[in-house]
Design an enzyme around this catalytic site. Structure first.
Site, PDB file in Angstrom:
ATOM      1  N   LYS A 103      49.779  48.298  76.125  1.00 34.47           N
ATOM      2  CA  LYS A 103      50.688  48.926  77.095  1.00 34.47           C
ATOM      3  C   LYS A 103      50.045  49.195  78.454  1.00 34.47           C
ATOM      4  CE  LYS A 103      54.280  49.344  74.314  1.00 34.47           C
ATOM      5  NZ  LYS A 103      55.551  48.632  74.556  1.00 34.47           N
ATOM      6  N   GLU A 125      60.030  55.977  78.796  1.00 36.97           N
ATOM      7  CA  GLU A 125      60.449  56.221  77.423  1.00 36.97           C
ATOM      8  C   GLU A 125      59.285  55.843  76.508  1.00 36.97           C
ATOM      9  OE1 GLU A 125      60.043  52.093  77.209  1.00 36.97           O
ATOM     10  OE2 GLU A 125      60.969  53.233  78.837  1.00 36.97           O
ATOM     11  N   SER A 392      48.161  44.249  68.700  1.00 36.24           N
ATOM     12  CA  SER A 392      48.674  44.942  69.884  1.00 36.24           C
ATOM     13  C   SER A 392      48.182  46.368  70.047  1.00 36.24           C
ATOM     14  CB  SER A 392      50.207  44.938  69.876  1.00 36.24           C
ATOM     15  OG  SER A 392      50.700  45.550  68.693  1.00 36.24           O
TER      16      SER A 392
END
Length: 408
Positions: A103, A125, A392
């Protein structure tokens, strides 16, 4: 292969996809209140400027390398490969980045955009909390006010990440409406943005939402696939046969897939959350079991009932617990560039444990879905295949959930 090759060639002839309206064929676009059109136009205009700006690119690369920890390793998981009977399984170690997941690639880029647009406040969010932590991190780094919307159910599931966000100076706003998960957090963030467009930038965390977000987030995350291509060519002097990644909204998968789009022999596999079953409300396998509809500003795959109402979803992984998906993924499915499959909760837990025990790497539950699918994939493919899995994120955030489900 010829049909696929023709579809890829057709895509490549139009290098500007999405088009100027944000469409990937019939997917994507903008379905938002008029108030947001100005903010989206402003964002698109600024992004189109900076992606050609050498100073911006150099600044982003500085933070990606010196702050976030890029490039991440492409690790050959020898024991996992042997266990599953696959020639070579490589793990793209996004879990080793600062904040613990991919991210940060996107939030650094968007925070730099916010600074350039002179927006002193950012909102976001979050589901699993990793995007929230990454947003709170860059807000602290660049001196921005930060509010994070998070479903109250997810706040209970991901309590350590809630603490991390608050520690970083962000305000975490619980969302108690609807399913109290990621969908509702994104809805509330959009409502906030509508009333605060002048001083606020919304850092969307995935390749969903209205144009230009699917394109913008894809481009910031493409650093994953670009590095993989360079690394595997150096290691093996050959491209991978398969790329595998989990898909909720789909940013880590698109970041891995997109740089390989024109490499026709490289197959893409996106792994969605099969949850407890395929009954309504028991899974989040949007592309496997869903239809087409509009959610959060774009047209894409969607889990909805026969009346067009958004279905409830479930996944053991908060980051995959979303009833929509990025429009470019829906496009990839339509042209059969990518295959989308699902892995249920029990399989994901088994994948979580397998990687931990064999390689000493504890994956996020999102990533564990991709790891779990390798067991099925190994039975179908050539034993000498090269497979790259996007790891990830790391699994510390999920230990509270896993502790209750695994007997060790």
């Amino acid at each position: 292969m010829n049909k696929l090759s023709n579809r890829i060639n057709k895509y490549l002839k139009n290098k500007n996809l999405p088009d100027k309206f944000g469409h990937f064929a019939e997917f994507g676009g903008r379905f938002v209140p008029e108030t947001l059109i100005f903010a989206l136009d402003e964002l698109e205009k600024e992004y189109n400027k900076v992606k050609k700006d050498k100073k911006f690119i150099a600044e982003l690369n500085y933070y990606l390398t010196e702050y976030a920890g890029r490039p991440t390793p492409l690790y050959l998981a020898k024991k996992l490969s042997a266990n599953l009977g696959i020639g070579k399984i490589y793990l793209k170690r996004e879990d080793l980045l600062h904040t613990g997941a991919h991210k940060i690639n996107n939030t650094l880029g968007q925070a730099l955009l916010a600074v350039r647009m002179k927006k002193p406040r950012v909102i976001a969010e979050t589901g699993a909390g990793q995007h929230g932590v990454a947003t709170a991190t860059v807000a602290a780094l660049f001196g921005l006010k930060c509010d994070i919307y998070m479903g109250s159910e997810d706040m209970l599931r991901q309590e350590p990440n809630v603490f991390r966000m608050r520690l970083l100076g962000a305000r975490v706003i619980p969302v108690k409406s609807g399913s109290k998960t990621l969908k509702d957090a994104m809805t509330q963030a959009l409502r906030d943005w509508v009333t605060n467009v002048v001083d606020t930038h919304y850092i969307i965390g995935t390749v969903a939402g209205p144009h230009p977000y699917p394109m913008l987030v894809r481009d910031f995350q493409s650093v994953i696939g670009k590095e993989v291509k360079k690394q595997i060519l150096k290691n093996d002097r050959a491209l991978p046969d398969y790329l595998v990644a989990c898909v909720g909204g789909g940013s880590n998968a698109m970041g891995l897939f997109y740089p390989f789009f024109a490499d026709k022999r490289v197959k893409f596999i996106g792994v969605e959350a099969g949850g407890r079953s395929f009954s309504q409300g028991e899974h989040a396998a949007t592309l496997v079991k869903g239809d087409i509809g509009v959610l959060h500003g774009s047209k894409s795959g969607l889990l909805e009932d026969r009346f067009g109402q958004i279905n409830a979803t479930h996944s053991i992984s908060a980051g995959l617990d979303y009833p929509g998906v990025g429009p470019e993924h829906a496009y990839y499915k339509k042209i059969k560039r990518a295959q989308y499959v699902s892995v249920n909760d029990l399989e994901a837990l088994a994948g979580f444990r397998l990687l931990s025990e064999l390689e000493g790497i504890i994956p996020a539950l999102e990533s564990a879905h991709a790891i779990a699918y390798l067991k099925r994939l190994g039975k179908k493919i050539n034993r000498n295949s090269r497979v790259v899995v996007c790891l990830s994120g790391r699994g510390d955030k999920d230990l509270g959930i896993v502790t209750k489900r695994l007997k060790i």
